[in-house]
Design an enzyme around this catalytic site. Sequence first.
Site, short mmCIF file in Angstrom:
data_model
loop_
_atom_site.label_atom_id
_atom_site.label_comp_id
_atom_site.label_asym_id
_atom_site.label_seq_id
_atom_site.Cartn_x
_atom_site.Cartn_y
_atom_site.Cartn_z
CG ASP A 1 26.42 15.15 8.60
OD1 ASP A 1 25.92 16.28 8.76
OD2 ASP A 1 27.57 14.94 8.19
CG ASP B 1 31.62 12.55 7.65
OD1 ASP B 1 30.68 13.33 7.89
OD2 ASP B 1 32.59 12.87 6.96
CG ASP C 1 28.27 14.31 12.17
OD1 ASP C 1 27.49 15.26 12.29
OD2 ASP C 1 28.79 13.98 11.09
#
Length: 548
Positions: free
Chosen positions: A250, A442, A446
């Site tokens: 990400d 994080d 996610d």
Amino acid sequence: SIATVGALALGDFGEAAGVMIFYKIGEFFQDMAVNNSKKSIEKLMSIKPEFANVKDKNGTIEMMNPSKVKVGDILIIKPGERVPLDGVIVLGTTTLDKSALTGESVPVIGEVGSEILSGSININGTIEVKTTKVYSQSTVSRIIDMVQSAGSKKAHAEKFITKFARYYTPLVVLMAILIGVGVPVFYDGNFKLWFSRALIFLVISCPCALVLSVPLTFFSSIGKGSKDGILIKGGNYLERLKNIDTVVFDKTGTLTKGSFKVTKIEVMKGSEKHLIEYAKAGEFYSNHPIGKAILNYGDVEISEWDIQGHNEKAGYGVNALYSGKEILVGSRKFLESHNINVELPEAFGTVVYVAVDSEFIGRIFVEDEIKENSRKTIDELKSQGIDVYMLTGDNKKTGKHIGDILGIDEDKVCTNLLPQDKVSKLEEIKSKSKKGTIFVGDGINDAPVLAMADIGISMGKLGSDIAIESSDIVLMNDDPYKIIEALHLGQKNNQVVLENVGFALGVKIVVMILGVLGIANLWLAIFADVGVSVLAVLNASKILSKKN
């Protein structure tokens, strides 16, 4: 015990004593190696705070058990004391030692507004901290729980060795009986000779080296990781690290710092002050780093009483009712989905568009800083033949620019992704992977992809609680390079397991054959068991050395 009694029965008193003496010496070295491997876990346990100084409304300070402190209580933390619960500094400035949590030896500055983690040590200033979590949910408590429960999640190698020993041990005892009784009955009738050889065979075949060294190797690796700020939740996840060919990142808060700042404002109608006011009204309840950047920009203040309605659509934007006006704050897609035309070229960077009463009034540009080790991490992953992908909600132009800076191939930069799109994109990437896939993230959004990946790695310092709970490995200092260290640790763990299994079985098989043929005596048999066990245990313990 069987070998000792048997040796006494044969009248070999020296060898009978030797078996017991060397077993005790072996146990001593084994215990010493096991204790060394436990030290990192015990050191981790020492970060558990014993008390909290709580200040009441009258200014009276009461010392109490951290588990009894409530959210919102004010703590007084003096120099040299350990921080008992997570919170925010409301008074004072200090330096904090977070080495026990993150593995970083460099102290960090703590000032008013700074988040502070339980388990840190206050070095040089008295501070007041407002607690944000109860003790059971604080960082120190969760770290200890994670490491303690890691042992219950056994790797395939550990399970195999345990199962192997369950069948192997009675099998070799039966074989020893056949050698000691069956061979003389059906072969030459020399009971003393073959009974002696059976005892040698029995001592050699003891599976101590395998049963002890393999779980100890995983235990040592988990301990080493925790000491370096890499929390691995079980031996099974550590084992999976040896077979990885794809890492998916990400972007925000993972490869970038997640600390946005407003860099540019374009006003299409009205004044800049009104544009900021309406943007702040839309982002008033936001926990997203972009929303916080807008709320912290400038000196325009708004009242929560003027916000009559608020509805957020994750990944798109916010629809709010402010002072009787309908406010839209979000992506270009979000405004266009409400039939508001944005007659502007696609902008570079992260852009927040603002509309009032169905009229586009301007846009705000925000930027996020890339972490220092992000490029180094990606370069090293690629050098190991690992495919690297980046998932982001940014537009294609912005995503390509960040991908170029980080060295990620353009076809592996996935842009314009909503939270639900990440799941389908990861499924697509996993279908191409021949070994295993890591996802690193994080945020709250996610959590589904962290759980779906072969290994989910979350950022523990700034990451959300749900992301940490959904992941298999937690990086306590948010440094992406810890992924490289985790992969090296997984490979080292696998290497040591193979070394121990190969060495133990190899020596035992050779000495077993020599024992049956009458070439090996009881002293060599003791080495083949006790000596090999000690060497295997010491080999497992080397993972904890600082050089690694």
